[in-house]
Design a protein around this motif. Structure first.
Motif, PDB file in Angstrom:
ATOM      1  N   ASP A 126      -1.977   7.046  -0.866  1.00 52.54           N
ATOM      2  CA  ASP A 126      -3.111   7.830  -0.372  1.00 52.54           C
ATOM      3  C   ASP A 126      -3.891   7.096   0.705  1.00 52.54           C
ATOM      4  O   ASP A 126      -4.690   7.713   1.436  1.00 52.54           O
ATOM      5  CB  ASP A 126      -4.047   8.180  -1.538  1.00 52.54           C
ATOM      6  CG  ASP A 126      -4.599   6.956  -2.232  1.00 52.54           C
ATOM      7  OD1 ASP A 126      -3.782   6.115  -2.660  1.00 52.54           O
ATOM      8  OD2 ASP A 126      -5.832   6.823  -2.370  1.00 52.54           O
ATOM      9  N   VAL A 127      -3.714   5.772   0.806  1.00 57.06           N
ATOM     10  CA  VAL A 127      -4.421   5.005   1.838  1.00 57.06           C
ATOM     11  C   VAL A 127      -3.800   5.319   3.199  1.00 57.06           C
ATOM     12  O   VAL A 127      -2.613   5.080   3.423  1.00 57.06           O
ATOM     13  CB  VAL A 127      -4.339   3.495   1.557  1.00 57.06           C
ATOM     14  CG1 VAL A 127      -5.001   2.708   2.692  1.00 57.06           C
ATOM     15  CG2 VAL A 127      -5.010   3.163   0.228  1.00 57.06           C
ATOM     16  N   LEU A 129       0.845  -1.209   0.000  1.00 57.82           N
ATOM     17  CA  LEU A 129       0.000   0.000   0.000  1.00 57.82           C
ATOM     18  C   LEU A 129       0.874   1.250   0.000  1.00 57.82           C
ATOM     19  O   LEU A 129       0.613   2.206  -0.740  1.00 57.82           O
ATOM     20  CB  LEU A 129      -0.926  -0.003   1.209  1.00 57.82           C
ATOM     21  CG  LEU A 129      -2.087  -0.987   1.213  1.00 57.82           C
ATOM     22  CD1 LEU A 129      -2.809  -0.951   2.555  1.00 57.82           C
ATOM     23  CD2 LEU A 129      -3.078  -0.684   0.088  1.00 57.82           C
ATOM     24  N   THR A 130       1.886   1.251   0.845  1.00 55.44           N
ATOM     25  CA  THR A 130       2.790   2.401   0.904  1.00 55.44           C
ATOM     26  C   THR A 130       3.480   2.625  -0.435  1.00 55.44           C
ATOM     27  O   THR A 130       3.662   3.766  -0.883  1.00 55.44           O
ATOM     28  CB  THR A 130       3.852   2.184   1.997  1.00 55.44           C
ATOM     29  OG1 THR A 130       3.190   2.047   3.266  1.00 55.44           O
ATOM     30  CG2 THR A 130       4.825   3.350   2.062  1.00 55.44           C
ATOM     31  N   ARG A 157      -8.219  -2.349   0.044  1.00 56.17           N
ATOM     32  CA  ARG A 157      -7.373  -1.917  -1.065  1.00 56.17           C
ATOM     33  C   ARG A 157      -6.084  -2.737  -1.182  1.00 56.17           C
ATOM     34  O   ARG A 157      -5.300  -2.509  -2.101  1.00 56.17           O
ATOM     35  CB  ARG A 157      -7.085  -0.420  -0.950  1.00 56.17           C
ATOM     36  CG  ARG A 157      -8.373   0.417  -1.015  1.00 56.17           C
ATOM     37  CD  ARG A 157      -8.099   1.869  -1.242  1.00 56.17           C
ATOM     38  NE  ARG A 157      -7.631   2.138  -2.599  1.00 56.17           N
ATOM     39  CZ  ARG A 157      -7.268   3.357  -3.014  1.00 56.17           C
ATOM     40  NH1 ARG A 157      -7.317   4.391  -2.173  1.00 56.17           N
ATOM     41  NH2 ARG A 157      -6.851   3.541  -4.254  1.00 56.17           N
ATOM     42  N   LEU A 217      -1.413  -4.038  -8.692  1.00 58.84           N
ATOM     43  CA  LEU A 217      -0.458  -3.054  -9.205  1.00 58.84           C
ATOM     44  C   LEU A 217       0.979  -3.551  -9.097  1.00 58.84           C
ATOM     45  O   LEU A 217       1.816  -3.278  -9.964  1.00 58.84           O
ATOM     46  CB  LEU A 217      -0.623  -1.729  -8.451  1.00 58.84           C
ATOM     47  CG  LEU A 217      -1.944  -0.983  -8.714  1.00 58.84           C
ATOM     48  CD1 LEU A 217      -2.084   0.199  -7.757  1.00 58.84           C
ATOM     49  CD2 LEU A 217      -2.022  -0.514 -10.158  1.00 58.84           C
ATOM     50  N   VAL A 260       2.499   1.625  -3.656  1.00 57.31           N
ATOM     51  CA  VAL A 260       1.722   1.933  -4.862  1.00 57.31           C
ATOM     52  C   VAL A 260       0.418   2.681  -4.594  1.00 57.31           C
ATOM     53  O   VAL A 260      -0.181   3.238  -5.520  1.00 57.31           O
ATOM     54  CB  VAL A 260       1.415   0.649  -5.669  1.00 57.31           C
ATOM     55  CG1 VAL A 260       2.695   0.021  -6.173  1.00 57.31           C
ATOM     56  CG2 VAL A 260       0.605  -0.342  -4.843  1.00 57.31           C
ATOM     57  N   LEU A 261      -0.037   2.720  -3.345  1.00 64.22           N
ATOM     58  CA  LEU A 261      -1.269   3.446  -2.995  1.00 64.22           C
ATOM     59  C   LEU A 261      -1.024   4.288  -1.742  1.00 64.22           C
ATOM     60  O   LEU A 261      -1.657   4.086  -0.697  1.00 64.22           O
ATOM     61  CB  LEU A 261      -2.429   2.461  -2.766  1.00 64.22           C
ATOM     62  CG  LEU A 261      -2.900   1.654  -3.978  1.00 64.22           C
ATOM     63  CD1 LEU A 261      -3.916   0.608  -3.552  1.00 64.22           C
ATOM     64  CD2 LEU A 261      -3.506   2.575  -5.038  1.00 64.22           C
ATOM     65  N   GLN A 276      -2.833   4.696   6.778  1.00 65.88           N
ATOM     66  CA  GLN A 276      -2.627   3.511   7.594  1.00 65.88           C
ATOM     67  C   GLN A 276      -2.699   3.861   9.074  1.00 65.88           C
ATOM     68  O   GLN A 276      -2.316   4.955   9.488  1.00 65.88           O
ATOM     69  CB  GLN A 276      -1.300   2.851   7.234  1.00 65.88           C
ATOM     70  CG  GLN A 276      -1.276   2.367   5.785  1.00 65.88           C
ATOM     71  CD  GLN A 276      -0.114   1.440   5.510  1.00 65.88           C
ATOM     72  OE1 GLN A 276       0.356   0.720   6.391  1.00 65.88           O
ATOM     73  NE2 GLN A 276       0.371   1.448   4.272  1.00 65.88           N
ATOM     74  N   GLU A 289      -6.053  -4.427  -4.534  1.00 66.42           N
ATOM     75  CA  GLU A 289      -5.710  -3.470  -5.589  1.00 66.42           C
ATOM     76  C   GLU A 289      -4.201  -3.243  -5.641  1.00 66.42           C
ATOM     77  O   GLU A 289      -3.603  -3.224  -6.728  1.00 66.42           O
ATOM     78  CB  GLU A 289      -6.442  -2.144  -5.339  1.00 66.42           C
ATOM     79  CG  GLU A 289      -6.171  -1.084  -6.391  1.00 66.42           C
ATOM     80  CD  GLU A 289      -6.839   0.238  -6.068  1.00 66.42           C
ATOM     81  OE1 GLU A 289      -6.558   1.222  -6.774  1.00 66.42           O
ATOM     82  OE2 GLU A 289      -7.636   0.301  -5.106  1.00 66.42           O
ATOM     83  N   ALA A 290      -3.594  -3.103  -4.478  1.00 70.70           N
ATOM     84  CA  ALA A 290      -2.144  -2.947  -4.441  1.00 70.70           C
ATOM     85  C   ALA A 290      -1.446  -4.192  -4.983  1.00 70.70           C
ATOM     86  O   ALA A 290      -0.454  -4.104  -5.711  1.00 70.70           O
ATOM     87  CB  ALA A 290      -1.689  -2.663  -3.009  1.00 70.70           C
TER      88      ALA A 290
END
Length: 470
Positions: free
Chosen positions: A271-272, A265-266, A334, A341, A268-269, A274, A337-338
């Motif tokens: 904006d999430v 997540l960090t 998400r 990606l 590629v995403l 944590q 989704e990560a």
């Protein structure tokens, strides 16, 4: 028996019987699946309006010995919705059959057509002040017929069960074109073989589900959500036991999250948002559905205190608002989704006995390391034993560099799952992706019985050929 392609003669017969608007041009989405492992063939696409239309389509296909592929939302992850080879099929999409036929709040039952989108079924239940608890990442596009055909799981299985457990009755078009009117609202019915449970999970190989009588539940009067840091998978399992000791069956969600998923997540995403400043190796998302008079924060704090006394938890974030609850859920929702990606070498939807999960995770790390310097993101529905055990390339490298190793990685992981008495298909189905796995790991007597059932109900083999049974 040899099958024939869906050709102009079948198209003419369909138009003559059902009208010109039933057949539609085939868009690319009907020939694709999310993981892009299979590409379908452009045969004929039919969009029936009623169960009688579906019956007529299947009858015509049976008369012409043409393969039939039921199509729901197209969100399946094992290739069950596309036919990559053989005679081009008749694709029967249920997307026009979306009606909520009836709601019975006093019976806690809702009757929906198979093309109804899962989120719309949830909304219809909410409108009746009830809950339909099936909850999936794809709920805005998947359809209830496909959910039942694959026996979908999701995040609420711990409390409410799989799709199979949420269905009382079905309406199904059989391979002959006959309609089984099985939309029973009865909770007790012991009149012979259970055709409902035979059709659920059959992935369109025994018939086309056209409607279902679904179970509803009272809506929780309070919802509590928290993310707990735990020291290990063993601690997570013990935390589940502590939570149930404290609040009983109010635990509706219990999701294990590995630090690798948070790092993805960090990467590629970003904006999430944590919940923890430092990435924990293991954490758990827990959600409670409570009755009147129960305070969510108090209940979650009681769980934390009891777990802390046993040295199971290291930190926690308890949502104090709907916005904070959404932020915690975004972390879990998400991660897939990560994963996409980043790009996995091989993804595995597996289940093992809950008490053996920690040992499986340890052994799995060694098994994967034996295949190469891969990264593993292990996460999922700890409360029901279902893990998404996904293998990724080393940092800075692309999955395309490891295509040749995909089969060996999958085999190694699935062999370990089988050794642990688990399943290589926990909630996604078999489709076309795992037919070889079913042959390799399936009980021979079960496989013989499955082939006998298929031959009895679909003697021409027209229903979704190549799915489930190779």
């Amino acid at each position: 028996m040899k099958l024939n392609p869906a050709d102009s003669r079948l198209a003419e017969a369909i138009r003559a019987r059902l009208g010109a608007d039933v057949l539609r041009p085939i868009a690319d989405r009907y020939l694709e699946e999310p993981r892009q492992r299979f590409v379908g063939q452009p045969g004929l696409l039919a969009l029936p309006r009623t169960v009688e239309d579906v019956s007529a389509l299947v009858q015509l296909a049976a008369d012409a010995r043409v393969p039939v592929v039921p199509y729901g939302g197209g969100t399946g992850l094992v290739g069950g919705q596309v036919v990559p080879d053989g005679p081009v099929p008749l694709i029967v999409s249920l997307e026009r059959m979306t009606a909520i036929r009836a709601t019975y709040p006093t019976e806690n039952i809702l009757v929906a057509e198979a093309g109804a989108i899962l989120a719309d079924v949830q909304t219809a239940a909410e409108d009746a002040d009830r809950l339909f608890p099936l909850s999936l990442a794809a709920q805005g596009s998947c359809r209830i017929g496909g959910n039942l055909a694959t026996n979908a799981g999701g995040v609420n299985v711990l409390r409410y069960g799989n799709a199979r457990d949420l269905c009382l009755g079905l309406e199904v078009v059989l391979p002959s074109g006959e309609i089984w009117h099985g939309l029973s609202r009865l909770r007790k019915d012991n009149t012979g073989y259970d055709l409902r449970n035979l059709m659920i999970g059959s992935e369109g190989t025994l018939g086309i589900i056209t409607a279902a009588a679904l179970k509803l539940f009272p809506r929780p009067k309070g919802v509590g959500t928290a993310m707990f840091q735990v020291s290990s998978p063993e601690a997570a399992i013990d935390l589940l036991s502590v939570a149930r000791d404290q609040v009983g069956e109010a635990v509706s969600t219990f999701e294990l999250i590995h630090g690798q998923g948070l790092e993805f997540l960090t990467e590629v995403l970003p904006d999430v948002r944590q919940p923890f400043a430092a990435t924990p190796e293991w954490s758990v998302l827990i959600e409670l559905g409570l009755s009147v008079g129960q305070d969510p924060s108090d209940m979650l704090e009681a769980i934390y205190v009891a777990a802390d006394e046993r040295d199971l938890v290291r930190d926690a974030v308890i949502a104090q608002s709907e916005a904070q609850r959404s932020e915690l859920w975004a972390v879990r929702e998400r991660i897939p989704e990560a994963n996409r990606l980043i790009g996995s070498v091989s993804s595995h939807d597996i289940s093992v006995p809950i008490s053996r999960i920690p040992e499986f995770i340890r052994r799995g790390a060694d098994v994967v390391a034996g295949q190469g310097p891969f990264r593993v993101n292990c996460f999922g529905h700890l409360g029901d034993g279902n893990l998404h055990y996904n293998v990724f390339p080393p940092a800075g490298q692309d999955k395309s560099e490891f295509v040749a190793q995909r089969g060996a990685v999958k085999r190694a992981v699935h062999d370990l799952v089988h050794e642990f008495g688990g399943s290589v298909s926990a909630e996604h189905g078999v489709g076309r992706l795992k037919t070889d796995d079913l042959e390799r790991y399936g009980d021979p007597v079960k496989m013989q019985a499955m082939r006998a059932i298929k031959a009895a109900l679909d003697p021409q083999g027209i229903m979704n050929p190549g799915a489930v049974l190779a």
